[in-house]
Design a protein around this motif. Structure first.
Motif, PDB file in Angstrom:
ATOM      1  N   ALA A 344       0.807  -1.070  -0.123  1.00 38.00           N
ATOM      2  CA  ALA A 344       0.111  -0.125   0.065  1.00 38.00           C
ATOM      3  C   ALA A 344       0.916   1.194   0.035  1.00 38.00           C
ATOM      4  CB  ALA A 344      -0.873  -0.041   1.331  1.00 38.00           C
ATOM      5  N   CYS A 345       1.891   1.174   0.921  1.00 39.47           N
ATOM      6  CA  CYS A 345       2.948   2.368   0.836  1.00 39.47           C
ATOM      7  C   CYS A 345       3.360   2.731  -0.843  1.00 39.47           C
ATOM      8  CB  CYS A 345       3.999   2.093   1.603  1.00 39.47           C
ATOM      9  SG  CYS A 345       3.432   1.903   3.529  1.00 39.47           S
ATOM     10  N   THR A 346       3.847   1.528  -1.370  1.00 40.80           N
ATOM     11  CA  THR A 346       4.210   1.620  -2.548  1.00 40.80           C
ATOM     12  C   THR A 346       3.340   2.163  -3.747  1.00 40.80           C
ATOM     13  OG1 THR A 346       5.735  -0.166  -2.366  1.00 40.80           O
ATOM     14  CG2 THR A 346       5.470   0.551  -4.609  1.00 40.80           C
ATOM     15  N   LEU A 347       2.107   1.850  -3.441  1.00 43.94           N
ATOM     16  CA  LEU A 347       1.234   2.087  -4.558  1.00 43.94           C
ATOM     17  C   LEU A 347       0.757   3.784  -4.419  1.00 43.94           C
ATOM     18  CD1 LEU A 347      -1.272   1.709  -6.498  1.00 43.94           C
ATOM     19  CD2 LEU A 347      -2.511   1.132  -4.583  1.00 43.94           C
ATOM     20  N   LEU A 348       0.786   4.006  -3.013  1.00 41.30           N
ATOM     21  CA  LEU A 348       0.455   5.404  -2.560  1.00 41.30           C
ATOM     22  C   LEU A 348       1.603   6.437  -3.241  1.00 41.30           C
ATOM     23  CD1 LEU A 348      -1.617   7.598  -1.269  1.00 41.30           C
ATOM     24  CD2 LEU A 348      -0.029   7.104   0.940  1.00 41.30           C
ATOM     25  N   LEU A 349       2.746   6.120  -2.757  1.00 41.23           N
ATOM     26  CA  LEU A 349       4.046   6.779  -3.230  1.00 41.23           C
ATOM     27  C   LEU A 349       4.192   6.827  -4.770  1.00 41.23           C
ATOM     28  CD1 LEU A 349       4.335   6.655  -0.128  1.00 41.23           C
ATOM     29  CD2 LEU A 349       6.826   6.717  -0.651  1.00 41.23           C
ATOM     30  N   LEU A 350       3.798   5.948  -5.405  1.00 41.61           N
ATOM     31  CA  LEU A 350       4.171   6.017  -6.686  1.00 41.61           C
ATOM     32  C   LEU A 350       2.977   6.750  -7.413  1.00 41.61           C
ATOM     33  CD1 LEU A 350       5.207   2.277  -7.741  1.00 41.61           C
ATOM     34  CD2 LEU A 350       6.571   4.386  -7.542  1.00 41.61           C
ATOM     35  N   VAL A 351       1.767   6.601  -7.082  1.00 41.44           N
ATOM     36  CA  VAL A 351       0.630   7.505  -7.620  1.00 41.44           C
ATOM     37  C   VAL A 351       0.845   8.774  -7.466  1.00 41.44           C
ATOM     38  CG1 VAL A 351      -1.788   7.750  -7.530  1.00 41.44           C
ATOM     39  CG2 VAL A 351      -1.056   5.418  -7.614  1.00 41.44           C
ATOM     40  N   LEU A 352       1.149   9.122  -6.063  1.00 40.27           N
ATOM     41  CA  LEU A 352       1.342  10.671  -5.964  1.00 40.27           C
ATOM     42  C   LEU A 352       2.463  11.256  -6.601  1.00 40.27           C
ATOM     43  CD1 LEU A 352       0.044  11.065  -2.122  1.00 40.27           C
ATOM     44  CD2 LEU A 352      -0.906  11.576  -4.277  1.00 40.27           C
ATOM     45  N   PHE A 353       3.630  10.249  -6.938  1.00 36.00           N
ATOM     46  CA  PHE A 353       4.716  10.798  -7.715  1.00 36.00           C
ATOM     47  C   PHE A 353       4.384  11.098  -9.032  1.00 36.00           C
ATOM     48  CE2 PHE A 353       8.029   9.129 -10.780  1.00 36.00           C
ATOM     49  CZ  PHE A 353       9.102   9.683 -10.320  1.00 36.00           C
ATOM     50  N   GLN A 468       9.957  22.817  -7.886  1.00 34.21           N
ATOM     51  CA  GLN A 468      10.151  21.165  -8.094  1.00 34.21           C
ATOM     52  C   GLN A 468       9.233  20.584  -7.256  1.00 34.21           C
ATOM     53  OE1 GLN A 468      13.094  20.247  -9.803  1.00 34.21           O
ATOM     54  NE2 GLN A 468      13.007  22.351 -10.660  1.00 34.21           N
ATOM     55  N   PRO A 469       8.895  19.297  -8.083  1.00 34.24           N
ATOM     56  CA  PRO A 469       8.062  18.387  -7.320  1.00 34.24           C
ATOM     57  C   PRO A 469       8.793  17.578  -6.467  1.00 34.24           C
ATOM     58  CG  PRO A 469       8.700  17.821  -9.646  1.00 34.24           C
ATOM     59  CD  PRO A 469       9.094  18.837  -9.501  1.00 34.24           C
ATOM     60  N   ALA A 470       8.803  17.852  -5.256  1.00 35.25           N
ATOM     61  CA  ALA A 470       9.583  17.049  -4.185  1.00 35.25           C
ATOM     62  C   ALA A 470       9.522  15.583  -4.175  1.00 35.25           C
ATOM     63  CB  ALA A 470       9.304  17.587  -2.793  1.00 35.25           C
ATOM     64  N   LEU A 471       8.227  14.992  -4.595  1.00 34.07           N
ATOM     65  CA  LEU A 471       8.011  13.833  -4.517  1.00 34.07           C
ATOM     66  C   LEU A 471       9.044  13.014  -5.614  1.00 34.07           C
ATOM     67  CD1 LEU A 471       4.348  13.403  -3.655  1.00 34.07           C
ATOM     68  CD2 LEU A 471       6.271  13.270  -2.161  1.00 34.07           C
ATOM     69  N   LEU A 472       9.240  13.878  -6.576  1.00 37.59           N
ATOM     70  CA  LEU A 472      10.071  13.359  -7.660  1.00 37.59           C
ATOM     71  C   LEU A 472      11.426  12.707  -6.921  1.00 37.59           C
ATOM     72  CD1 LEU A 472      10.824  12.608 -10.647  1.00 37.59           C
ATOM     73  CD2 LEU A 472      11.733  15.313 -10.849  1.00 37.59           C
ATOM     74  N   TYR A 473      12.083  13.413  -6.198  1.00 36.91           N
ATOM     75  CA  TYR A 473      13.370  13.035  -5.431  1.00 36.91           C
ATOM     76  C   TYR A 473      13.102  12.176  -3.984  1.00 36.91           C
ATOM     77  CZ  TYR A 473      14.164  16.818  -8.679  1.00 36.91           C
ATOM     78  OH  TYR A 473      14.330  17.850  -9.779  1.00 36.91           O
ATOM     79  N   LEU A 474      11.939  12.300  -3.673  1.00 41.06           N
ATOM     80  CA  LEU A 474      11.622  11.718  -2.389  1.00 41.06           C
ATOM     81  C   LEU A 474      11.310  10.099  -2.392  1.00 41.06           C
ATOM     82  CD1 LEU A 474       9.671  14.450  -0.194  1.00 41.06           C
ATOM     83  CD2 LEU A 474      12.100  13.773   0.238  1.00 41.06           C
ATOM     84  N   VAL A 475      10.231  10.017  -3.352  1.00 43.71           N
ATOM     85  CA  VAL A 475       9.740   8.735  -3.635  1.00 43.71           C
ATOM     86  C   VAL A 475      10.925   7.767  -3.923  1.00 43.71           C
ATOM     87  CG1 VAL A 475       8.331   7.373  -4.891  1.00 43.71           C
ATOM     88  CG2 VAL A 475       7.428   9.603  -3.884  1.00 43.71           C
ATOM     89  N   PRO A 476      11.721   8.010  -4.750  1.00 50.01           N
ATOM     90  CA  PRO A 476      12.616   6.969  -5.233  1.00 50.01           C
ATOM     91  C   PRO A 476      13.905   6.637  -4.152  1.00 50.01           C
ATOM     92  CG  PRO A 476      12.294   8.276  -7.039  1.00 50.01           C
ATOM     93  CD  PRO A 476      11.666   9.184  -5.986  1.00 50.01           C
ATOM     94  N   CYS A 477      14.081   7.639  -3.278  1.00 47.40           N
ATOM     95  CA  CYS A 477      15.026   7.434  -2.464  1.00 47.40           C
ATOM     96  C   CYS A 477      14.424   6.590  -1.474  1.00 47.40           C
ATOM     97  CB  CYS A 477      15.500   8.910  -1.802  1.00 47.40           C
ATOM     98  SG  CYS A 477      16.560   9.918  -2.670  1.00 47.40           S
ATOM     99  N   MET A 478      13.174   6.931  -0.938  1.00 48.55           N
ATOM    100  CA  MET A 478      12.421   6.416   0.405  1.00 48.55           C
ATOM    101  C   MET A 478      11.965   4.696   0.090  1.00 48.55           C
ATOM    102  SD  MET A 478      10.468   9.041   2.135  1.00 48.55           S
ATOM    103  CE  MET A 478      10.305   8.094   3.731  1.00 48.55           C
ATOM    104  N   LEU A 479      11.591   4.512  -1.341  1.00 45.84           N
ATOM    105  CA  LEU A 479      11.284   3.298  -1.766  1.00 45.84           C
ATOM    106  C   LEU A 479      12.322   2.312  -1.903  1.00 45.84           C
ATOM    107  CD1 LEU A 479       8.094   3.860  -4.021  1.00 45.84           C
ATOM    108  CD2 LEU A 479       8.159   3.065  -1.698  1.00 45.84           C
ATOM    109  N   VAL A 480      13.499   2.732  -2.555  1.00 42.25           N
ATOM    110  CA  VAL A 480      14.666   1.945  -2.762  1.00 42.25           C
ATOM    111  C   VAL A 480      15.439   1.672  -1.431  1.00 42.25           C
ATOM    112  CG1 VAL A 480      17.034   2.134  -3.787  1.00 42.25           C
ATOM    113  CG2 VAL A 480      14.981   2.797  -5.119  1.00 42.25           C
ATOM    114  N   THR A 481      15.392   2.708  -0.734  1.00 36.94           N
ATOM    115  CA  THR A 481      16.093   2.502   0.421  1.00 36.94           C
ATOM    116  C   THR A 481      15.164   1.438   1.274  1.00 36.94           C
ATOM    117  OG1 THR A 481      16.914   4.435   0.732  1.00 36.94           O
ATOM    118  CG2 THR A 481      16.854   3.372   2.746  1.00 36.94           C
ATOM    119  N   SER A 482      14.080   1.414   1.515  1.00 38.41           N
ATOM    120  CA  SER A 482      13.204   0.639   2.350  1.00 38.41           C
ATOM    121  C   SER A 482      13.335  -0.876   1.758  1.00 38.41           C
ATOM    122  CB  SER A 482      11.840   1.009   2.511  1.00 38.41           C
ATOM    123  OG  SER A 482      11.771   2.297   2.972  1.00 38.41           O
TER     124      SER A 482
END
Length: 591
Positions: A344-353, A468-482
């Protein structure tokens, strides 16, 4: 040939960047009669007419000639003595900027200020005209002209200059600390609270009123509905900003006061005073007989929200209240909304990305003005009649003195979505940490990843000089790290599906190792045992009837004086019938 082309292309890019960065300048105004501290006002100029010095000390302080009633479009508009060694102030209209500045330069002017009652635009002209003019020409707003004459009178001296823009303003450090601190605190609080409730059979009660809020599990359907609502509201705000902005302000006042109450309530409940309750009544909400201190807290939170709503446009200090209310709102949302799985976290973050990137980078190609819908709504449309700003952002004023801070963007902004969306993943990581006893490695790694992604966002902002769309940089960093942490610990399956969250674990992280019972809240009633556990707990209570259970000793305000005389309360609590009344007194329970 290729190297030469690259060099030329780089030179053109640098020239274009310099022109864009130097479009905004300042006019420093001082009085000729008195000698008070001067004041800077915003001007918009074209560096192709004439360059302005970057340092105020190198700019000439010249007399300002008030000819604002003249359009300066023909020689008949010139004064008899000309503009010798002056900077004339004329009105905009009826002719081109070139005609105005040519007449002013021919009359001995050292510069030209054009007053505009409309939106400021860079004064332009043909390339051949740029070579003929050697004095700077700039636009000054009509509102600033009135403020100059009201503050300094009509006998003033002015200096035109354009200080260089800093690569990154220091206020970014404040925004970084607030954002990372909110994500870390909210994720830790939400994760700890959610895991603790898994070991409780009932919510905490403080007498007749329930103190804990129920968390909301987010489903894929809710995610889709939420994204559709976000898109619809953003588009509606873009087209009907002046009407809907007050609705958003009202919602923010209500939600932020609720969030502030939720954040301060645990601290206020620990106060030793004002613990009395209101008398019995039939009024809404008051029939639950809330404590006097909680009523005072509610009034305080509403008052803070109302004060901000009234003085929200006071740029000197209102941003402090907005940031405090915004942080409280984010913490409240992180505590209330819960993502049950990493899927669910991945779905939410990718859609909002995708949502963030689309409305920042793609919508400029779809709008008539060529502006980003997201940036226009976040900063407020330039043609807005209300000049109101949306409050759903953290804002900090620029600390560096620059034309950009004075003219266009006096505040740096970070949207609440860039805090809430990554914060939900951090909360999930913390919950998973506690369940699998991983020493909070997921929580720490995701928080660090959020900080790194935010730093990358700031670097992109400094390099591109645009929103800048901050989620463009935040989402890859957090999903890849987790994902990498779960893969490294060989827990990817449990982390993905949330199967590490057992409903009933034999050991609670809040209870000591020798406690056979789940912990209970110090203010709540004794938890009832499910049918499968009554037989397991019965022999233990019969073997040790004199000794109170460890879970009852936890959270006590002080040690029990006579534990053996009060021992019967332990088996009475464990085997208590749901219909029977709870004991009136319990050992060591703090109020």
């Amino acid at each position: 040939m290729a190297a030469s082309a690259l060099v030329r292309l780089g030179a053109v890019f640098l020239l274009f960047a310099a022109q864009v960065a130097c479009e905004y300048g300042m006019v420093h105004v001082v009085s000729e009669i008195a000698v008070p501290r001067g004041k800077d006002y915003c001007i918009l100029y074209n560096p192709q007419w004439a360059h302005l010095p970057h340092d105020l000390g190198k700019a000439s302080l010249l007399q300002l000639g008030d000819w604002s009633s003249s359009l300066l479009c023909s020689p008949s508009d010139l004064p008899a003595g000309g503009f010798s060694n002056q900077i004339p102030l004329v009105a905009r209209g009826n002719c081109t900027f070139y005609e105005k500045v040519r007449l002013a330069q021919g009359s001995g002017a050292r510069g030209l200020l054009v007053v505009s009652k409309e939106k400021l635009v860079p004064p332009g002209g043909n390339k051949t005209q740029y070579e003929e003019i050697g004095i700077p020409v700039a636009l000054l707003s009509y509102k600033d002209m009135l403020d100059i004459f009201r503050s300094f009178g009509h006998k003033v001296r002015v200096a035109l200059y354009a200080p260089s823009e800093p690569v990154l303003d220091y206020n970014m450090v404040i925004i970084f600390i607030m954002a990372v601190g909110t994500v870390a605190l909210g994720g830790y609080w939400a994760g700890s609270r959610d895991v603790k409730k898994r070991y409780m059979k009932h919510k905490r009660d403080d007498g007749p009123e329930k103190q804990e809020d129920e968390a909301v599990d987010v489903t894929p359907v809710m995610i889709c509905v939420f994204v559709v609502m976000c898109c619809s509201m953003l588009v509606l705000l873009y087209y009907f900003y002046d009407h809907l902005v007050y609705v958003i302000i009202g919602i923010f006042c209500l939600a932020s006061s609720t969030g502030l109450y939720s954040c301060l309530a645990p601290c206020v409940r620990r106060l030793p005073c004002c613990g009395c309750r209101v008398p019995d009544n039939s009024l809404p909400y008051f029939h639950k007989r809330p404590q006097a201190r909680m009523l005072l807290l509610a009034l305080f939170c509403v008052a803070i929200s109302v004060v901000w709503g009234i003085f929200r446009n006071e740029d000197q200090w209102a941003w402090v209240l907005q940031d405090a209310l915004g942080i409280a709102f984010c913490l409240y949302m992180l505590k209330t909304i819960r993502l049950p799985t990493f899927k669910a976290c991945t779905l939410l973050l990718l859609v909002l990305f995708i949502y963030d990137v689309f409305f920042v980078f793609i919508t400029p190609f779809l709008t008539k003005s060529g502006n980003s819908i997201m940036v226009e709504v976040a900063t407020g449309p330039s043609d807005s009649a209300t000049h109101e700003k949306l409050p759903m952002v953290l804002k900090v004023p620029r600390l560096n003195s620059s034309p950009l801070a004075l003219c266009d963007r006096p505040f740096s902004l970070l949207g609440f979505g860039d805090i809430l969306v990554p914060g939900l993943l951090v909360a999930y990581c913390h919950r998973f940490d506690v369940q699998v006893q991983s020493s909070r490695v997921y929580f720490v790694a995701s928080t660090i990843a959020y900080g790194i992604g935010l730093l990358v966002t700031f670097v992109a902002l400094a390099l591109m000089q645009r929103g800048q769309p901050a989620l463009l940089y935040l989402v890859p960093c957090m999903l890849v790290t987790s994902f990498a942490i779960a893969l490294w610990r060989r827990e990817l399956g449990a982390f993905w599906t949330g199967s590490g969250f057992a409903k009933d674990l034999p050991q609670s992280p809040w209870a000591p190792a020798d406690s056979p019972q789940p912990p209970r809240d110090s203010d709540g009633p004794c938890p009832q045992q499910p049918p499968g556990e009554e037989q397991a707990k019965g022999p233990l209570s019969t073997e040790q009837p004199p000794e109170p259970s460890a879970s009852e000793e936890e959270g006590a305000a002080g040690p029990a004086q006579e534990p053996r005389s009060r021992a019967p309360s332990a088996p009475e609590c464990v085997g208590q019938d749901p219909a029977s009344p709870s004991p009136t007194t319990q050992p060591g329970i703090s109020a």
